[in-house]
Design an enzyme around this catalytic site. Structure first.
Site, PDB file in Angstrom:
ATOM      1  N   SER A 147       8.536   1.086   3.197  1.00 31.06           N
ATOM      2  CA  SER A 147       9.001   2.372   3.757  1.00 31.06           C
ATOM      3  C   SER A 147      10.304   2.177   4.507  1.00 31.06           C
ATOM      4  CB  SER A 147       7.957   2.919   4.736  1.00 31.06           C
ATOM      5  OG  SER A 147       8.463   4.061   5.407  1.00 31.06           O
ATOM      6  N   TYR A 160       3.086   1.625  12.495  1.00 29.16           N
ATOM      7  CA  TYR A 160       3.271   1.782  11.042  1.00 29.16           C
ATOM      8  C   TYR A 160       4.577   1.088  10.627  1.00 29.16           C
ATOM      9  CZ  TYR A 160       4.220   4.202   6.594  1.00 29.16           C
ATOM     10  OH  TYR A 160       4.517   4.500   5.287  1.00 29.16           O
TER      11      TYR A 160
HETATM   12  N1  LIG Z   1       4.452   9.965   2.113  1.00 26.34           N
HETATM   13  C1  LIG Z   1       5.503   9.411   2.721  1.00 26.34           C
HETATM   14  O1  LIG Z   1       6.298  10.089   3.390  1.00 26.34           O
HETATM   15  C2  LIG Z   1       5.733   7.938   2.586  1.00 26.34           C
HETATM   16  C3  LIG Z   1       6.984   7.422   2.994  1.00 26.34           C
HETATM   17  C4  LIG Z   1       7.235   6.064   2.873  1.00 26.34           C
HETATM   18  C5  LIG Z   1       6.264   5.231   2.368  1.00 26.34           C
HETATM   19  N2  LIG Z   1       5.048   5.756   1.999  1.00 26.34           N
HETATM   20  C6  LIG Z   1       4.052   4.813   1.476  1.00 26.34           C
HETATM   21  O2  LIG Z   1       3.720   5.208   0.163  1.00 26.34           O
HETATM   22  C7  LIG Z   1       2.433   4.661  -0.160  1.00 26.34           C
HETATM   23  C8  LIG Z   1       1.617   5.743  -0.834  1.00 26.34           C
HETATM   24  O3  LIG Z   1       1.363   6.781   0.100  1.00 26.34           O
HETATM   25  P1  LIG Z   1       1.384   8.322  -0.315  1.00 26.34           P
HETATM   26  O4  LIG Z   1       2.519   8.949   0.379  1.00 26.34           O
HETATM   27  O5  LIG Z   1       1.280   8.429  -1.793  1.00 26.34           O
HETATM   28  O6  LIG Z   1       0.088   8.885   0.407  1.00 26.34           O
HETATM   29  P2  LIG Z   1      -1.409   9.069  -0.087  1.00 26.34           P
HETATM   30  O7  LIG Z   1      -1.457   9.948  -1.279  1.00 26.34           O
HETATM   31  O8  LIG Z   1      -2.180   9.430   1.127  1.00 26.34           O
HETATM   32  O9  LIG Z   1      -1.797   7.602  -0.575  1.00 26.34           O
HETATM   33  C9  LIG Z   1      -2.296   6.596   0.252  1.00 26.34           C
HETATM   34  C10 LIG Z   1      -3.307   5.859  -0.588  1.00 26.34           C
HETATM   35  O10 LIG Z   1      -3.740   4.657   0.041  1.00 26.34           O
HETATM   36  C11 LIG Z   1      -5.099   4.535  -0.230  1.00 26.34           C
HETATM   37  N3  LIG Z   1      -5.735   3.637   0.713  1.00 26.34           N
HETATM   38  C12 LIG Z   1      -5.629   3.639   2.052  1.00 26.34           C
HETATM   39  N4  LIG Z   1      -6.366   2.658   2.563  1.00 26.34           N
HETATM   40  C13 LIG Z   1      -6.934   2.005   1.516  1.00 26.34           C
HETATM   41  C14 LIG Z   1      -7.824   0.923   1.403  1.00 26.34           C
HETATM   42  N5  LIG Z   1      -8.267   0.268   2.485  1.00 26.34           N
HETATM   43  N6  LIG Z   1      -8.225   0.530   0.180  1.00 26.34           N
HETATM   44  C15 LIG Z   1      -7.796   1.184  -0.931  1.00 26.34           C
HETATM   45  N7  LIG Z   1      -6.966   2.225  -0.884  1.00 26.34           N
HETATM   46  C16 LIG Z   1      -6.544   2.639   0.334  1.00 26.34           C
HETATM   47  C17 LIG Z   1      -5.628   5.956  -0.126  1.00 26.34           C
HETATM   48  O11 LIG Z   1      -6.893   6.052  -0.705  1.00 26.34           O
HETATM   49  P3  LIG Z   1      -7.781   7.404  -0.550  1.00 26.34           P
HETATM   50  O12 LIG Z   1      -7.222   8.337  -1.604  1.00 26.34           O
HETATM   51  O13 LIG Z   1      -9.143   6.929  -0.845  1.00 26.34           O
HETATM   52  O14 LIG Z   1      -7.579   7.876   0.846  1.00 26.34           O
HETATM   53  C18 LIG Z   1      -4.543   6.701  -0.875  1.00 26.34           C
HETATM   54  O15 LIG Z   1      -4.770   6.669  -2.268  1.00 26.34           O
HETATM   55  C19 LIG Z   1       1.850   4.143   1.135  1.00 26.34           C
HETATM   56  O16 LIG Z   1       2.005   2.738   1.194  1.00 26.34           O
HETATM   57  C20 LIG Z   1       2.736   4.787   2.191  1.00 26.34           C
HETATM   58  O17 LIG Z   1       2.770   4.025   3.385  1.00 26.34           O
HETATM   59  C21 LIG Z   1       4.778   7.076   2.080  1.00 26.34           C
END
Ligand SMILES: NC(=O)c1ccc[n+]([C@@H]2O[C@H](COP(=O)([O-])OP(=O)(O)OC[C@H]3O[C@@H](n4cnc5c(N)ncnc54)[C@H](OP(=O)(O)O)[C@@H]3O)[C@@H](O)[C@H]2O)c1
Length: 254
Positions: A147, A160
């Site tokens: 990120s 984070y």
């Molecule tokens: N959205 C943003 O603004 C943003 C910005 C920069 C980076 N990111 C990064 O992008 C990545 C994806 O996030 P996203 O934005 O797509 O959000 P998201 O849809 O909420 O995805 C997060 C995922 O992580 C899974 N997860 C969390 N803990 C876990 C565990 N212990 N074991 C297995 N799976 C687990 C969740 O599973 P469940 O579906 O079961 O909850 C969910 O599928 C993350 O690494 C996040 O930090 C996001």
């Protein structure tokens, strides 16, 4: 050349945190190329929906495997199983993560530790295994969602941010070790993305849709890049943010 690069990402895909919105957007594009998948996520129902979606979009075959990725001791057996199912990997995508509760983490170490466990330690465990696997294969790509938050500590989300900053530095080191074996290590740095993780935040012009992020990730894998800011304007924003003198930065409400 473009076809050859595309073929490199059109084969066997390991997706960790496959239910993430960013992962799903990326995997759909790979499904359209006829890729085969081993999907890992902790929610079996959501995972089955992702599997069905990828099959309707052209995936060759999809295996879904439910696992909580915080359980690092289970990683080696899970990854060895995935190798036996797919016959090996061409691309591993790590996309699981939690935003966590910063204000709670400021008061309670266990909350901070849980964020570090999911975003940093579990990724270190997975990438350690995958780096050795791909190094022995002398090919392949490890693509990890970090990120922009890892580029500088901000008072509003430094736990984070530390988990992602640590991850970014870890990936830098792994890349410098295995690049010479022909393995790509891609650090993906999204800015704000409209996903379930940010559903509670008020949206503004800086937010991107997951589909946009997915396209940038695929392009970066195809081009064998080291780091991708997505959307790309975040590279410029973070250059400016990193350039703000510390004495000024500590007074800002960022
Ligand atoms: N959205 C943003 O603004 C943003 C910005 C920069 C980076 N990111 C990064 O992008 C990545 C994806 O996030 P996203 O934005 O797509 O959000 P998201 O849809 O909420 O995805 C997060 C995922 O992580 C899974 N997860 C969390 N803990 C876990 C565990 N212990 N074991 C297995 N799976 C687990 C969740 O599973 P469940 O579906 O079961 O909850 C969910 O599928 C993350 O690494 C996040 O930090 C996001």
């Amino acid at each position: 050349m473009a076809d050859r690069q595309e073929a490199a990402t059109a084969q066997r895909i390991l997706a960790l945190g496959a239910t993430s919105a960013i992962a799903q957007a990326t995997l759909r594009l790979l499904a359209e190329r006829g890729a085969v998948f081993f999907l890992v996520g902790r929610n079996a129902v959501k995972l089955a929906a992702v599997r069905d979606d990828l099959l309707t979009r052209g995936a060759g075959a999809v295996t879904a495997f439910a696992a909580d990725l915080d359980e690092t001791s289970a990683h080696p057996a899970m990854l060895a199983h995935a190798v036996s199912v797919l016959g090996g990997f061409d691309v591993a995508l790590l996309a699981h993560g939690v935003l966590g509760d910063q204000s709670e983490a400021e008061k309670d170490y266990a909350t901070a530790e849980a964020i570090l466990q999911t975003n940093f330690l579990s990724a270190v465990s997975l990438v350690t295994w995958l780096a050795n696997y791909f190094e022995a294969e002398r090919r392949g790509s490890i693509a990890v969602v970090s990120s922009v938050a890892g580029d500088r500590g901000r008072k509003s989300n430094y736990v984070y941010g530390a988990s992602k900053g640590g991850l970014t530095i870890f990936l830098d080191g792994v890349r410098n070790r295995i690049d010479r074996a022909g393995v790509q290590v891609l650090t993906i740095k999204p800015g704000f993305v409209a996903t379930p993780m940010t559903a509670h935040l008020k949206k503004n012009a800086l937010f991107a849709e997951p589909g946009r992020i997915g396209r940038d990730i695929i392009r970066a894998i195809d081009r064998r890049k080291d780091v991708v800011y997505t959307p790309p304007f975040w590279g410029l924003i973070m250059l400016m943010v990193r350039g703000i003198p510390r004495r000024i930065f500590k007074r800002l409400n960022l």
